[in-house]
Design a protein around this motif. Structure first.
Motif, PDB file in Angstrom:
ATOM      1  N   GLY A  99       0.715  -1.189   0.334  1.00  0.00           N
ATOM      2  CA  GLY A  99      -0.107   0.048  -0.017  1.00  0.00           C
ATOM      3  C   GLY A  99       0.805   1.387  -0.057  1.00  0.00           C
ATOM      4  O   GLY A  99       0.485   2.142  -0.689  1.00  0.00           O
ATOM      5  N   LEU A 100       1.793   1.205   0.795  1.00  0.00           N
ATOM      6  CA  LEU A 100       2.842   2.488   0.832  1.00  0.00           C
ATOM      7  C   LEU A 100       3.563   2.532  -0.562  1.00  0.00           C
ATOM      8  O   LEU A 100       3.839   3.744  -1.061  1.00  0.00           O
ATOM      9  CB  LEU A 100       3.768   2.174   1.877  1.00  0.00           C
ATOM     10  CG  LEU A 100       3.245   2.395   3.435  1.00  0.00           C
ATOM     11  CD1 LEU A 100       4.204   2.211   4.283  1.00  0.00           C
ATOM     12  CD2 LEU A 100       2.272   3.458   3.648  1.00  0.00           C
ATOM     13  N   LEU A 108       0.522  11.515  -2.867  1.00  0.00           N
ATOM     14  CA  LEU A 108       0.932  12.266  -1.797  1.00  0.00           C
ATOM     15  C   LEU A 108       0.311  13.892  -1.804  1.00  0.00           C
ATOM     16  O   LEU A 108      -0.357  14.316  -0.647  1.00  0.00           O
ATOM     17  CB  LEU A 108       2.209  12.288  -1.631  1.00  0.00           C
ATOM     18  CG  LEU A 108       2.983  11.345  -1.035  1.00  0.00           C
ATOM     19  CD1 LEU A 108       4.484  11.442  -0.944  1.00  0.00           C
ATOM     20  CD2 LEU A 108       2.533  11.093   0.325  1.00  0.00           C
ATOM     21  N   LYS A 109       0.094  14.228  -2.842  1.00  0.00           N
ATOM     22  CA  LYS A 109      -0.191  15.655  -2.883  1.00  0.00           C
ATOM     23  C   LYS A 109      -1.710  15.554  -2.745  1.00  0.00           C
ATOM     24  O   LYS A 109      -2.663  16.556  -1.926  1.00  0.00           O
ATOM     25  CB  LYS A 109      -0.250  16.336  -4.285  1.00  0.00           C
ATOM     26  CG  LYS A 109       1.146  16.915  -4.740  1.00  0.00           C
ATOM     27  CD  LYS A 109       1.175  17.535  -5.748  1.00  0.00           C
ATOM     28  CE  LYS A 109       2.724  17.812  -6.035  1.00  0.00           C
ATOM     29  NZ  LYS A 109       2.948  18.739  -7.414  1.00  0.00           N
ATOM     30  N   ARG A 377      14.389   0.870   2.803  1.00  0.00           N
ATOM     31  CA  ARG A 377      15.552   1.514   2.128  1.00  0.00           C
ATOM     32  C   ARG A 377      15.105   2.601   1.024  1.00  0.00           C
ATOM     33  O   ARG A 377      16.048   3.366   0.665  1.00  0.00           O
ATOM     34  CB  ARG A 377      16.249   0.104   1.414  1.00  0.00           C
ATOM     35  CG  ARG A 377      16.939  -0.702   2.369  1.00  0.00           C
ATOM     36  CD  ARG A 377      17.484  -2.070   1.490  1.00  0.00           C
ATOM     37  NE  ARG A 377      18.337  -1.557   0.441  1.00  0.00           N
ATOM     38  CZ  ARG A 377      19.619  -1.279   0.700  1.00  0.00           C
ATOM     39  NH1 ARG A 377      20.177  -1.521   1.783  1.00  0.00           N
ATOM     40  NH2 ARG A 377      20.496  -1.158  -0.322  1.00  0.00           N
ATOM     41  N   GLU A 378      13.808   2.336   0.382  1.00  0.00           N
ATOM     42  CA  GLU A 378      13.339   3.184  -0.641  1.00  0.00           C
ATOM     43  C   GLU A 378      13.138   4.647  -0.044  1.00  0.00           C
ATOM     44  O   GLU A 378      12.123   4.669   0.910  1.00  0.00           O
ATOM     45  CB  GLU A 378      12.396   2.805  -1.231  1.00  0.00           C
ATOM     46  CG  GLU A 378      12.871   1.260  -2.041  1.00  0.00           C
ATOM     47  CD  GLU A 378      11.498   0.563  -2.624  1.00  0.00           C
ATOM     48  OE1 GLU A 378      10.715   1.407  -3.188  1.00  0.00           O
ATOM     49  OE2 GLU A 378      11.572  -0.517  -2.768  1.00  0.00           O
ATOM     50  N   PHE A 379      13.690   5.543  -0.552  1.00  0.00           N
ATOM     51  CA  PHE A 379      13.346   7.018  -0.184  1.00  0.00           C
ATOM     52  C   PHE A 379      11.859   7.426  -0.537  1.00  0.00           C
ATOM     53  O   PHE A 379      10.989   7.952   0.352  1.00  0.00           O
ATOM     54  CB  PHE A 379      14.266   7.837  -0.987  1.00  0.00           C
ATOM     55  CG  PHE A 379      14.067   9.268  -0.660  1.00  0.00           C
ATOM     56  CD1 PHE A 379      14.764   9.823   0.558  1.00  0.00           C
ATOM     57  CD2 PHE A 379      13.199  10.384  -1.358  1.00  0.00           C
ATOM     58  CE1 PHE A 379      14.895  11.170   0.913  1.00  0.00           C
ATOM     59  CE2 PHE A 379      13.078  11.650  -0.937  1.00  0.00           C
ATOM     60  CZ  PHE A 379      14.038  12.052   0.456  1.00  0.00           C
ATOM     61  N   THR A 380      11.151   6.901  -1.505  1.00  0.00           N
ATOM     62  CA  THR A 380       9.726   7.106  -1.840  1.00  0.00           C
ATOM     63  C   THR A 380       8.871   6.609  -0.782  1.00  0.00           C
ATOM     64  O   THR A 380       8.083   7.256  -0.301  1.00  0.00           O
ATOM     65  CB  THR A 380       9.430   6.511  -3.283  1.00  0.00           C
ATOM     66  OG1 THR A 380       9.811   5.040  -3.301  1.00  0.00           O
ATOM     67  CG2 THR A 380      10.311   7.419  -4.311  1.00  0.00           C
ATOM     68  N   ILE A 381       9.092   5.479  -0.233  1.00  0.00           N
ATOM     69  CA  ILE A 381       8.407   4.687   0.951  1.00  0.00           C
ATOM     70  C   ILE A 381       8.615   5.752   2.123  1.00  0.00           C
ATOM     71  O   ILE A 381       7.559   5.959   2.784  1.00  0.00           O
ATOM     72  CB  ILE A 381       8.704   3.368   1.073  1.00  0.00           C
ATOM     73  CG1 ILE A 381       8.155   2.450  -0.104  1.00  0.00           C
ATOM     74  CG2 ILE A 381       8.098   2.856   2.407  1.00  0.00           C
ATOM     75  CD1 ILE A 381       8.268   1.013   0.026  1.00  0.00           C
ATOM     76  N   TRP A 385       5.891   7.445   4.515  1.00  0.00           N
ATOM     77  CA  TRP A 385       5.917   7.166   6.210  1.00  0.00           C
ATOM     78  C   TRP A 385       6.133   8.340   6.797  1.00  0.00           C
ATOM     79  O   TRP A 385       5.221   8.352   8.071  1.00  0.00           O
ATOM     80  CB  TRP A 385       7.245   6.243   6.356  1.00  0.00           C
ATOM     81  CG  TRP A 385       7.461   6.009   7.886  1.00  0.00           C
ATOM     82  CD1 TRP A 385       8.292   6.687   8.764  1.00  0.00           C
ATOM     83  CD2 TRP A 385       7.120   4.943   8.584  1.00  0.00           C
ATOM     84  NE1 TRP A 385       8.105   6.099   9.893  1.00  0.00           N
ATOM     85  CE2 TRP A 385       7.561   4.733   9.978  1.00  0.00           C
ATOM     86  CE3 TRP A 385       6.448   3.618   8.275  1.00  0.00           C
ATOM     87  CZ2 TRP A 385       7.312   4.107  10.758  1.00  0.00           C
ATOM     88  CZ3 TRP A 385       5.798   2.697   9.071  1.00  0.00           C
ATOM     89  CH2 TRP A 385       6.305   2.990  10.434  1.00  0.00           C
ATOM     90  N   ILE A 386       6.941   9.443   6.761  1.00  0.00           N
ATOM     91  CA  ILE A 386       6.727  10.690   7.377  1.00  0.00           C
ATOM     92  C   ILE A 386       5.604  11.282   7.347  1.00  0.00           C
ATOM     93  O   ILE A 386       5.051  11.980   8.156  1.00  0.00           O
ATOM     94  CB  ILE A 386       7.863  11.681   7.098  1.00  0.00           C
ATOM     95  CG1 ILE A 386       7.754  12.231   5.675  1.00  0.00           C
ATOM     96  CG2 ILE A 386       9.373  10.724   7.329  1.00  0.00           C
ATOM     97  CD1 ILE A 386       8.873  13.250   5.565  1.00  0.00           C
TER      98      ILE A 386
END
Length: 462
Positions: A99-100, A108-109, A377-381, A385-386
């Motif tokens: 899902g993430l 995200l927008k 490890r993935e920046f997009t996930i 998360w944040i």
């Protein structure tokens, strides 16, 4: 004295039924449903020709609930899966990962717009109106106060865009904006660990997003506070331009560097002793050993926005404080800030700026609710998360503002978990009704039950 008497005849078995271990956490999930956040997230994450077994809005709210309850990893979603009798089906950790991973920058927008929409409804439920930001024994009335600050998040393994930090660590350097009135995290931007602390574009991006989260009726008067990282020409020019919109006032109180160049030093030396006045403490009382003065007329501010003032504070340092050579020479510690507020006593304006320190509490709370440990490890996930950490922080703020009283309304996450979120209860059934029975002798049981009742009667968004 025999210290084991209490355990005589005690046995432990794993055959209990009808017990809900994290019963208080259900209030967080219920609140998200009642204010329309779950439905709003579900709507913006709906995809054509894709009908998942686990609705993506529900999945994100379940993850945020886990973060509020103290979870630190996606695998902690398993704690909710054992509450099926109360919560119904909950996605597995593997499904949460998928899902993430499905959430794109465009999604995200849309999530941001959904959060803003729900926030309008939540703020409309405040019985006494928007809480006022306290300053020096009084408050700032209807002003919405935005505190901007960055923090460091350590990465304990190789992750995309993790980098060495200015403090010698390794990880990330996220930048966030918190609303001092409500303690909500309005916006957050994940950045590599080597991101420049005073990166103007990052500040403008996150501030623009944060202001977009403020309901339109409350944007008439905004105060932006930041440390010296925000003291750049582009940021102050942007704030000045934003405040020129008809019907809107945007003030700022931004830390101003004292130790770059000699201009500020020379201005301080040029101040006559009678130019200093007593500073105030957090309660509005005179603070011994601290004084404030204005440097505006002694500095060349022609390159800065019109109307900008520079105010400086001096204080006798505490033992062991690190001082610059300039400060060592005269025995005072100096801090300066820039503001476009044209009226008010210098001591009050300085106390108003110093109240920016409360953002450190907000950051600590956010790190305790997801921001302090990135799972992938993935920046997009990790970007997603944040945003879940921001939702978790907002759910805690809404819970305390709308449903809790007394000590629980002011408790930080660790204490809130100990007294409310982690309290167990027995789930009983009678006909088609279910009852969650909290421990009768738990000191906060009445407050918890009242919180559930208050959440259940919240009006649905229109």
């Amino acid at each position: 004295m025999k210290f084991t008497g209490w355990s005589q005849g005690l046995s432990v078995t794993a055959d209990g039924t009808g017990v809900v271990p994290l019963a208080g956490s259900a209030a967080v999930r219920l609140l998200a449903d009642q204010v329309g956040l779950t439905a709003a997230l579900s709507a913006v994450l709906t995809r054509r020709n894709f009908v998942p077994i686990h609705d993506r809005g529900r999945l994100l709210i379940d993850l945020a609930t886990v973060l509020v309850a103290g979870g630190e990893a996606i695998a902690d979603i398993e704690t909710l899966r054992h509450h099926a009798g109360l919560l119904g089906p909950v996605a597995s950790a593997a499904t949460v990962w998928r899902g993430l991973d499905e959430i794109t920058p465009a999604a995200l927008k849309r999530i941001g717009k959904a959060r803003a929409q729900v926030r309008r409804h939540v703020w409309a439920q405040f019985s006494g109106g928007l809480p006022a930001a306290p300053v020096a024994g009084t408050d700032l009335g209807s002003t919405v106060v935005l505190d901007v600050d960055a923090t460091l998040v350590t990465a304990h393994s190789e992750k995309e865009q993790a980098a060495a930090t200015f403090k010698g660590g390794f990880g990330f350097h996220p930048l966030g904006v918190w609303c001092d009135n409500t303690t909500e995290m309005l916006a957050v931007k994940l950045r590599p660990g080597n991101a420049n602390a005073n990166h103007a574009a990052d500040h403008i991006d996150v501030l623009g997003e944060a202001i977009g989260q403020i309901p339109a009726p409350y944007r008439g008067k905004i105060l932006v506070r930041a440390d010296t990282a925000g003291a750049s020409h582009p940021v102050l020019d942007w704030l000045t331009g934003y405040g020129q919109v008809r019907g809107r006032t945007v003030e700022y109180s931004i830390g101003f560097p004292v130790n770059k160049g000699v201009a500020v030093h020379d201005a301080i030396h040029a101040l006559p002793e009678q130019g200093w006045t007593a500073a105030l403490d957090a309660d509005g009382e005179v603070r011994d050993g601290a004084q404030v003065a204005e440097l505006t007329g002694l500095l060349d501010l022609t390159r800065w926005p019109s109307g900008m003032r520079v105010i400086v504070r001096r204080e006798k340092p505490h033992p062991g404080a690190g001082l610059t050579l300039f400060e060592q020479a005269d025995g005072w510690r100096y801090q300066a800030f820039a503001t476009n507020t044209g009226t008010g006593q210098l001591a009050f304006l300085e106390a108003r700026h110093r109240a920016h320190a409360r953002v450190e509490d907000r950051i600590r709370v956010a790190k305790d609710s997801g921001l302090g440990r990135l799972p992938s490890r993935e920046f997009t996930i990790n970007q997603v998360w944040i945003q879940m950490a921001a939702i978790a922080a907002n759910l805690v703020a809404w819970l305390q503002l709308l449903a809790l009283d007394d000590d629980l309304a002011k408790a930080e996450p660790k204490l809130l978990r100990f007294r409310m979120l982690h309290v167990p209860a027995r789930l009983t059934r009678s006909g088609r009704r279910r009852r969650l029975r909290l421990p009768r002798n738990w000191p906060w049981a009445g407050q918890i039950a009242q919180a559930f009742r208050r959440i259940m009667i919240l009006p649905a968004p229109t």
